[in-house]
Design a protein around this motif. Structure first.
Motif, PDB file in Angstrom:
ATOM      1  N   LEU A 169       6.978  -6.292  -0.485  1.00 37.89           N
ATOM      2  CA  LEU A 169       7.296  -4.762  -0.906  1.00 37.89           C
ATOM      3  C   LEU A 169       6.601  -4.442  -2.015  1.00 37.89           C
ATOM      4  N   ASP A 170       5.750  -5.284  -2.601  1.00 34.91           N
ATOM      5  CA  ASP A 170       5.158  -4.822  -4.164  1.00 34.91           C
ATOM      6  C   ASP A 170       3.765  -4.352  -3.883  1.00 34.91           C
ATOM      7  N   ASP A 171       3.380  -3.831  -2.682  1.00 36.33           N
ATOM      8  CA  ASP A 171       1.844  -3.459  -2.754  1.00 36.33           C
ATOM      9  C   ASP A 171       2.043  -1.955  -3.254  1.00 36.33           C
ATOM     10  N   GLU A 172       1.628  -1.716  -4.527  1.00 35.49           N
ATOM     11  CA  GLU A 172       1.835  -0.165  -4.906  1.00 35.49           C
ATOM     12  C   GLU A 172       0.696   0.779  -4.320  1.00 35.49           C
TER      13      GLU A 172
ATOM     14  N   LEU B  73      -0.246   0.474  -0.819  1.00 35.82           N
ATOM     15  CA  LEU B  73       0.239   0.646   0.518  1.00 35.82           C
ATOM     16  C   LEU B  73       1.504   1.631   0.155  1.00 35.82           C
ATOM     17  N   ARG B  74       2.120   1.749  -0.792  1.00 35.82           N
ATOM     18  CA  ARG B  74       3.466   2.278  -0.953  1.00 35.82           C
ATOM     19  C   ARG B  74       2.876   3.781  -1.080  1.00 35.82           C
ATOM     20  N   LYS B  75       1.728   4.125  -1.494  1.00 32.20           N
ATOM     21  CA  LYS B  75       1.167   5.533  -1.655  1.00 32.20           C
ATOM     22  C   LYS B  75       1.118   6.144  -0.264  1.00 32.20           C
ATOM     23  N   LYS B  76       1.103   5.393   0.984  1.00 32.19           N
ATOM     24  CA  LYS B  76       0.811   5.790   2.030  1.00 32.19           C
ATOM     25  C   LYS B  76       2.143   6.484   2.839  1.00 32.19           C
ATOM     26  N   ILE B  77       3.230   6.324   2.312  1.00 33.15           N
ATOM     27  CA  ILE B  77       4.336   7.076   2.500  1.00 33.15           C
ATOM     28  C   ILE B  77       4.570   8.559   1.911  1.00 33.15           C
ATOM     29  N   LYS B  78       3.733   8.672   0.838  1.00 35.19           N
ATOM     30  CA  LYS B  78       3.731   9.901   0.374  1.00 35.19           C
ATOM     31  C   LYS B  78       3.176  11.002   1.331  1.00 35.19           C
ATOM     32  N   SER B  79       3.968  12.207   1.257  1.00 31.16           N
ATOM     33  CA  SER B  79       3.756  13.384   1.897  1.00 31.16           C
ATOM     34  C   SER B  79       2.977  14.461   1.075  1.00 31.16           C
TER      35      SER B  79
ATOM     36  N   GLY C 109      -0.373  -2.275   7.849  1.00 28.29           N
ATOM     37  CA  GLY C 109       0.889  -2.823   7.159  1.00 28.29           C
ATOM     38  C   GLY C 109       2.178  -1.893   7.609  1.00 28.29           C
ATOM     39  N   GLY C 110       2.128  -1.555   9.215  1.00 25.09           N
ATOM     40  CA  GLY C 110       3.149  -0.518   9.522  1.00 25.09           C
ATOM     41  C   GLY C 110       4.593  -1.085   9.131  1.00 25.09           C
ATOM     42  N   ALA C 111       5.050  -2.538   9.298  1.00 20.63           N
ATOM     43  CA  ALA C 111       6.204  -3.089   9.127  1.00 20.63           C
ATOM     44  C   ALA C 111       6.690  -3.009   7.634  1.00 20.63           C
ATOM     45  N   ILE C 112       5.754  -3.033   6.732  1.00 21.19           N
ATOM     46  CA  ILE C 112       5.947  -2.871   5.357  1.00 21.19           C
ATOM     47  C   ILE C 112       6.185  -1.533   4.949  1.00 21.19           C
ATOM     48  N   THR C 113       5.255  -0.354   5.375  1.00 21.54           N
ATOM     49  CA  THR C 113       5.460   0.943   4.905  1.00 21.54           C
ATOM     50  C   THR C 113       6.563   1.465   5.813  1.00 21.54           C
TER      51      THR C 113
ATOM     52  N   ALA D 196       9.361  -0.476   5.753  1.00 21.54           N
ATOM     53  CA  ALA D 196      10.256  -1.096   4.796  1.00 21.54           C
ATOM     54  C   ALA D 196      10.616  -0.113   3.512  1.00 21.54           C
ATOM     55  N   MET D 197       9.382   0.029   3.188  1.00 14.07           N
ATOM     56  CA  MET D 197       9.240   0.948   1.923  1.00 14.07           C
ATOM     57  C   MET D 197      10.012   2.135   2.041  1.00 14.07           C
TER      58      MET D 197
END
Ligand code: BES
Ligand code: MN
Ligand code: ZN
Length: 489
Positions: free
Chosen positions: A404-407, A409-415, A428-432, A434-435
């Motif tokens: 869960l520490d990929d910063e 990748l985390r940006k991808k859930i920003k709208s 990385g769909g399972a990770i996003t 979970a994020m």
């Protein structure tokens, strides 16, 4: 099936079948049966070159003798044998015994067997005799025989009792997950919760669509908007006299996932009655905890909804204000699980548990990453994750941690127009996913998410699984609770 420990001597036991579990190093481990029987079995073993390999059995019929059948059951090499191999071997043995129309069976394990092994044997036997025949109007002849009495040599009562609680919980989950969408909907799932609460003396709160609106649970309401059966929030609570901790379980309860307006292609819509498997796990485990005298307050939360297309459906482009105030832009209505779980995680967080464990058939991406037989585990706490994974290696429920520490990748859930978006592309769909969930977990709460898409259901018979719902996950949660109790007391 009535399961008991047997402390007498094998040479005094009489019944339909004796199952002797053997390691490869101990091929001769049945010699105690006395010379004439042992010689007969020995000859059979030599003829069919039985080597006690994992997942193999050898059946010998002993006409007119005190014991009518003997099964040799292979466990593989002693140094390699895992707890789950005992479950599989026991499942195989009861299946064979049923095939040979045996009612009364004695299982004899290698001398070094521990109480954990006896629990595993009990589980394997109960899980291996599971069938789902409710909707068959005529019984298929060779598939309806049951072993009635199972004796396990030297097994302790506590080991058997625990094995029974765990396996019955799993079979209960399988029964419920196997029910189709025309039977289990958010309302009938609530009725199941009611039954459990009454039987097990648990507190129960069910919130209907009006209350959900007052509670600002717009994620759950939006996903359930197009169904004839409106969504429900189900909350079960187990409260012992002097609790020393508070733990919450959350389950994804999509009673059918058509995809909604982003409708699934036919091939992918099949098996989506199983999208409530996380919720069923929560029900199964709440039923079981009341029998385990645990010193924790345990809460089970389920967001039940049916994801359908229709006039009331939520749409791509919609923006939803969630219970915790965050706004979510809908990119894809088929990413509905996270939208419902978000509100339920917020609600669960407000009860201030120290740990939240959620279980969800959340993403196809998890199946792509790990295959159909391994669930993905995500956590904001490494000790929680490693403890849970260690337990899963004993229960035989394969799980693997994803990061869960990929910063980046985390940006991808920003709208662009809201706080976050509900789908963030293929990679990385399972990770996003979970994020996304993590955005709704309260500050300071240890959280673990199990993505069990793929493992909730099996297309092939394997070990103690038959085709259909597996009930995967519930035993690991129960074993984790038991371990937590042992560590604290
Ligand atoms: N319930 C599905 C996930 C699923 C897929 C479970 C296969 C079991 C087997 C979930 O609601 C879903 O549809 N996820 C989408 C998300 C995507 C639209 C971002 C997926 O995985 O394709
Ligand atoms: Mn979906
Ligand atoms: Zn779904």
């Amino acid at each position: 099936m009535d399961i008991k420990g047997y402390s007498g001597s094998i040479s005094e036991w009489s019944g339909d079948a004796l199952a002797v579990f053997l390691n490869e190093e101990d091929l001769d481990g049945f010699r105690y049966l006395g010379e004439d029987i042992a010689n007969e079995i020995g000859r059979r073993a030599a003829e069919s070159s039985f080597k006690a390999k994992k997942d193999t059995t050898l059946w010998t019929c002993l006409f007119g003798r005190r014991i009518k059948h003997v099964f040799l059951v292979g466990l593989g090499k002693r140094s390699e044998v895992k707890l789950d191999d005992f479950r599989r071997a026991a499942a195989l043995a009861v299946k064979q015994a049923s095939k040979e129309r045996c009612r009364d069976v004695l299982m004899a394990l290698p001398k070094e067997a521990s109480q954990d092994v006896f629990s595993a044997i009990t589980e394997g036997a109960v899980l291996g005799s599971y069938r789902f025949t409710k909707y068959k109007t005529s019984a298929e002849n060779d598939n309806n025989w049951n072993v009635e009495k199972l004796n396990i040599k030297d097994a302790g009562d506590d080991a058997i009792k625990e094995g029974l609680i765990f396996a019955k919980a799993q079979n209960f989950v399988r029964d419920l997950v196997n029910e189709p969408g025309n039977v289990i909907n958010p309302l009938s799932l609530s009725d199941e919760a009611k039954k459990i609460a009454e039987e097990s003396n648990l507190e129960l709160y069910i919130y209907d669509e009006k209350q959900l609106e007052e509670m600002k649970m717009m994620g759950l309401l939006s996903v359930g908007g197009a169904s004839k059966t409106p969504p429900r929030l189900i909350h079960l609570a187990y409260r012992p006299a002097e609790p020393i901790d508070k733990i919450a379980f959350v389950g994804k309860g999509i009673t059918f996932d058509s995809g909604g307006l982003n409708i699934k292609p036919s091939d992918f819509m099949r098996t989506m009655k199983g999208d409530k498997a996380g919720a069923c796990n929560v029900l199964g485990l709440m039923k079981a905890v009341s029998e385990m005298s645990l010193p924790f307050e345990i809460h089970g939360f389920i967001g039940a909804a049916e994801n359908m297309p229709g006039g009331g459906a939520y749409r791509p482009d919609d923006v939803i204000r969630m219970r915790n105030g965050k706004t979510v832009e809908i990119d894809n209505t088929d990413a509905e699980g996270r939208v419902t779980l978000a509100d339920v995680l917020s609600y669960a967080s407000e009860q201030e548990p120290s740990v939240i464990i959620d279980m969800a058939t959340l993403t196809g991406a998890c199946v792509v990453a790990l295959g159909e037989y391994t669930a993905g585990v995500f956590s904001n706490d490494d000790d929680l994750a490693s403890g849970f994974l260690a337990v899963s290696r004993k229960t035989g429920e394969r799980m693997w941690q994803l990061p869960l520490d990929d910063e980046r990748l985390r940006k991808k859930i920003k709208s662009d127009i809201a706080d976050i978006v509900n789908a963030a592309g293929r990679y990385g769909g399972a990770i996003t996913a979970a994020m996304f969930l993590q955005e709704f977990v309260g500050e300071g709460i240890k959280w673990l998410h199990v993505d069990m898409a793929g493992t909730d259901n099996t297309k092939e018979e394997y070990g103690y699984y038959i085709k259909g719902a597996t009930g995967f996950g519930v035993r690991t949660c129960l074993a984790w609770l038991r371990k937590k109790k042992e560590e604290l007391l």
